[in-house]
Write a protein that holds these residues in place. Structure first.
Motif, PDB file in Angstrom:
ATOM      1  N   ARG A 119       0.798  -1.337   0.043  1.00  0.00           N
ATOM      2  CA  ARG A 119       0.158  -0.071  -0.111  1.00  0.00           C
ATOM      3  C   ARG A 119       0.828   1.291  -0.008  1.00  0.00           C
ATOM      4  O   ARG A 119       0.389   2.403  -0.304  1.00  0.00           O
ATOM      5  N   ALA A 120       2.169   1.213   0.634  1.00  0.00           N
ATOM      6  CA  ALA A 120       2.931   2.307   0.514  1.00  0.00           C
ATOM      7  C   ALA A 120       3.634   2.423  -0.933  1.00  0.00           C
ATOM      8  O   ALA A 120       4.535   3.296  -1.088  1.00  0.00           O
ATOM      9  N   ASN A 121       3.625   1.658  -1.930  1.00  0.00           N
ATOM     10  CA  ASN A 121       4.279   1.533  -3.007  1.00  0.00           C
ATOM     11  C   ASN A 121       3.759   2.276  -4.291  1.00  0.00           C
ATOM     12  O   ASN A 121       4.230   2.016  -5.319  1.00  0.00           O
ATOM     13  N   SER A 122       2.847   3.143  -4.025  1.00  0.00           N
ATOM     14  CA  SER A 122       2.354   3.817  -5.065  1.00  0.00           C
ATOM     15  C   SER A 122       1.763   5.193  -4.904  1.00  0.00           C
ATOM     16  O   SER A 122       1.667   5.386  -3.613  1.00  0.00           O
ATOM     17  N   PHE A 123       1.743   6.222  -5.558  1.00  0.00           N
ATOM     18  CA  PHE A 123       1.131   7.379  -5.150  1.00  0.00           C
ATOM     19  C   PHE A 123       0.400   8.049  -6.434  1.00  0.00           C
ATOM     20  O   PHE A 123       0.457   7.521  -7.457  1.00  0.00           O
ATOM     21  N   LEU A 124      -0.601   8.844  -6.097  1.00  0.00           N
ATOM     22  CA  LEU A 124      -1.322   9.437  -7.044  1.00  0.00           C
ATOM     23  C   LEU A 124      -0.775  10.824  -7.493  1.00  0.00           C
ATOM     24  O   LEU A 124      -0.106  11.616  -6.593  1.00  0.00           O
ATOM     25  N   ALA A 125      -0.790  11.045  -8.783  1.00  0.00           N
ATOM     26  CA  ALA A 125      -0.105  12.385  -9.084  1.00  0.00           C
ATOM     27  C   ALA A 125      -1.421  12.933 -10.110  1.00  0.00           C
ATOM     28  O   ALA A 125      -1.926  12.520 -10.863  1.00  0.00           O
ATOM     29  N   ASP A 126      -1.544  14.178 -10.083  1.00  0.00           N
ATOM     30  CA  ASP A 126      -2.630  14.878 -10.597  1.00  0.00           C
ATOM     31  C   ASP A 126      -2.181  16.172 -10.883  1.00  0.00           C
ATOM     32  O   ASP A 126      -1.360  16.881 -10.189  1.00  0.00           O
ATOM     33  N   LYS A 127      -2.797  16.951 -11.894  1.00  0.00           N
ATOM     34  CA  LYS A 127      -2.792  18.502 -12.372  1.00  0.00           C
ATOM     35  C   LYS A 127      -3.649  19.312 -11.784  1.00  0.00           C
ATOM     36  O   LYS A 127      -4.931  19.032 -11.933  1.00  0.00           O
ATOM     37  N   ALA A 173      -4.835  12.612 -14.285  1.00  0.00           N
ATOM     38  CA  ALA A 173      -4.438  11.800 -13.109  1.00  0.00           C
ATOM     39  C   ALA A 173      -4.119  10.500 -13.438  1.00  0.00           C
ATOM     40  O   ALA A 173      -4.320   9.759 -14.075  1.00  0.00           O
ATOM     41  N   ILE A 174      -2.695  10.068 -12.587  1.00  0.00           N
ATOM     42  CA  ILE A 174      -2.222   8.841 -12.774  1.00  0.00           C
ATOM     43  C   ILE A 174      -1.790   8.265 -11.337  1.00  0.00           C
ATOM     44  O   ILE A 174      -1.690   8.883 -10.491  1.00  0.00           O
ATOM     45  N   VAL A 175      -1.583   6.840 -11.507  1.00  0.00           N
ATOM     46  CA  VAL A 175      -0.922   6.276 -10.274  1.00  0.00           C
ATOM     47  C   VAL A 175       0.351   5.697 -10.912  1.00  0.00           C
ATOM     48  O   VAL A 175       0.653   5.012 -11.817  1.00  0.00           O
ATOM     49  N   VAL A 176       1.291   6.265  -9.881  1.00  0.00           N
ATOM     50  CA  VAL A 176       2.754   5.667 -10.125  1.00  0.00           C
ATOM     51  C   VAL A 176       3.033   4.941  -9.174  1.00  0.00           C
ATOM     52  O   VAL A 176       3.063   4.876  -8.014  1.00  0.00           O
ATOM     53  N   GLU A 177       3.752   3.632  -9.456  1.00  0.00           N
ATOM     54  CA  GLU A 177       4.283   2.633  -8.765  1.00  0.00           C
ATOM     55  C   GLU A 177       5.845   2.997  -8.637  1.00  0.00           C
ATOM     56  O   GLU A 177       6.578   3.113  -9.405  1.00  0.00           O
ATOM     57  N   THR A 178       6.247   3.087  -7.180  1.00  0.00           N
ATOM     58  CA  THR A 178       7.440   3.478  -6.828  1.00  0.00           C
ATOM     59  C   THR A 178       8.480   2.355  -7.243  1.00  0.00           C
ATOM     60  O   THR A 178       9.611   2.750  -7.185  1.00  0.00           O
ATOM     61  N   ASP A 180       8.985   0.239  -9.491  1.00  0.00           N
ATOM     62  CA  ASP A 180       9.559  -0.071 -10.944  1.00  0.00           C
ATOM     63  C   ASP A 180       9.030   1.176 -11.954  1.00  0.00           C
ATOM     64  O   ASP A 180       9.362   1.206 -13.216  1.00  0.00           O
ATOM     65  N   GLY A 181       8.362   2.280 -11.444  1.00  0.00           N
ATOM     66  CA  GLY A 181       7.951   3.344 -12.209  1.00  0.00           C
ATOM     67  C   GLY A 181       6.917   3.196 -13.232  1.00  0.00           C
ATOM     68  O   GLY A 181       6.486   4.000 -13.965  1.00  0.00           O
ATOM     69  N   ASN A 182       6.271   2.136 -13.195  1.00  0.00           N
ATOM     70  CA  ASN A 182       5.167   1.858 -14.018  1.00  0.00           C
ATOM     71  C   ASN A 182       3.803   2.899 -13.713  1.00  0.00           C
ATOM     72  O   ASN A 182       3.753   3.212 -12.502  1.00  0.00           O
ATOM     73  N   ILE A 183       3.300   3.383 -14.678  1.00  0.00           N
ATOM     74  CA  ILE A 183       2.169   4.266 -14.596  1.00  0.00           C
ATOM     75  C   ILE A 183       0.982   3.825 -15.212  1.00  0.00           C
ATOM     76  O   ILE A 183       1.044   3.063 -16.347  1.00  0.00           O
ATOM     77  N   THR A 184      -0.142   4.204 -14.395  1.00  0.00           N
ATOM     78  CA  THR A 184      -1.456   3.552 -14.965  1.00  0.00           C
ATOM     79  C   THR A 184      -2.414   4.881 -14.864  1.00  0.00           C
ATOM     80  O   THR A 184      -2.210   5.680 -13.989  1.00  0.00           O
TER      81      THR A 184
END
Length: 255
Positions: A119-127, A173-178, A180-184
């Motif tokens: 659960r701590a291995n991803s973050f939300l990024a939005d503009k 808005a994207i979810v970034v996996e810390t 491996d850098g995978n973005i969805t």
């Protein structure tokens, strides 16, 4: 009450209703994260908001971007008796604030569905668009990280970071996996997982004005089963009645 206010209250209920009964987090580990938030403000010039869901308190640090936007208390850390920092939220464009609440709700459910160890291995990024004291709009990158609570399933801390947008990405808005850098992309597809397929069927019929008896006949299920689905829908959407459930579901594109 505006749609933004209703959505805000929904998100607030989701975060506040978590069960932290088994949490073993202490002041020493909280201090570690507070220092990390201050580090982001210092090194990245970020506005850093670390919110503790167990105490309903936030720790806010402002870097150079905060000074650009004219925020007060630009030096050091300020403690706020809420998990929401109104001084910052009021700077966000109303349309973007509405989208921010929706994305945070989606991301909350996304993280809660992950195994606790991930659960701590991803973050939300939005503009977002944020306004300075002269009325000029700045395009900002908002990032949201959750820290799981030790010993239970709750999400203990939320770290929000606001910086100028220095790179662009597809969508809003994207979810970034810390790891491996995978973005969805974070979109409406995540909303469908909040309710089961059967619950969405029941809710769509409720939204059409059908009674529980009519729904039971339409879906060939018992009246008791319809009642259980109704109770589950209210619990999952954190609402008190079917009218509010339908409104929230429409907001999320579930009906």
């Amino acid at each position: 009450m505006s749609d933004d206010d209703k959505l805000f209250r929904r998100l607030d209920r989701e975060l506040s209703a978590q069960d932290f009964g088994g949490s073993t987090a202490g002041s020493e580990s909280l201090d570690t994260y507070r220092q990390a938030a201050r580090g982001y403000a210092l090194i990245e010039g970020a506005i850093a908001v670390l919110s503790d869901m167990t105490t309903g308190r936030s720790y806010v640090s402002h870097g150079s971007f905060g000074r650009t936007l004219g925020l007060a208390h630009s030096d050091g850390e300020m403690t706020v008796p809420s998990i929401w920092e109104d001084e910052i939220l009021r700077l966000i464009h109303p349309d973007d604030l509405h989208a921010k609440y929706l994305d945070e709700l989606r991301f909350f459910h996304h993280v809660r569905r992950l195994p606790r160890a991930q659960r701590a291995n991803s973050f939300l990024a939005d503009k977002l668009r944020m306004r300075d004291t002269s009325g000029r709009w700045h395009t900002a990158l908002h990032r949201l990280h959750y820290v799981p609570a030790p010993g239970c399933n709750g999400l203990w801390l939320a770290l929000c970071l606001y910086t100028p947008l220095t790179f662009d990405f597809t969508g809003t808005a994207i979810v970034v996996e810390t790891a491996d850098g995978n973005i969805t992309s974070l979109g409406t597809g995540h909303d469908n997982l909040i309710l089961s397929q059967r619950e969405r069927q029941v809710l769509r019929l409720i939204d059409r004005g059908m009674t529980s008896k009519d729904i039971a006949g339409c879906l060939s299920i018992s009246l008791n089963t319809v009642s259980r689905h109704r109770a589950s829908i209210l619990a999952r959407l954190r609402v008190g009645n079917s009218v509010e459930a339908c409104r929230i579901a429409r907001e999320l594109g579930l009906v």
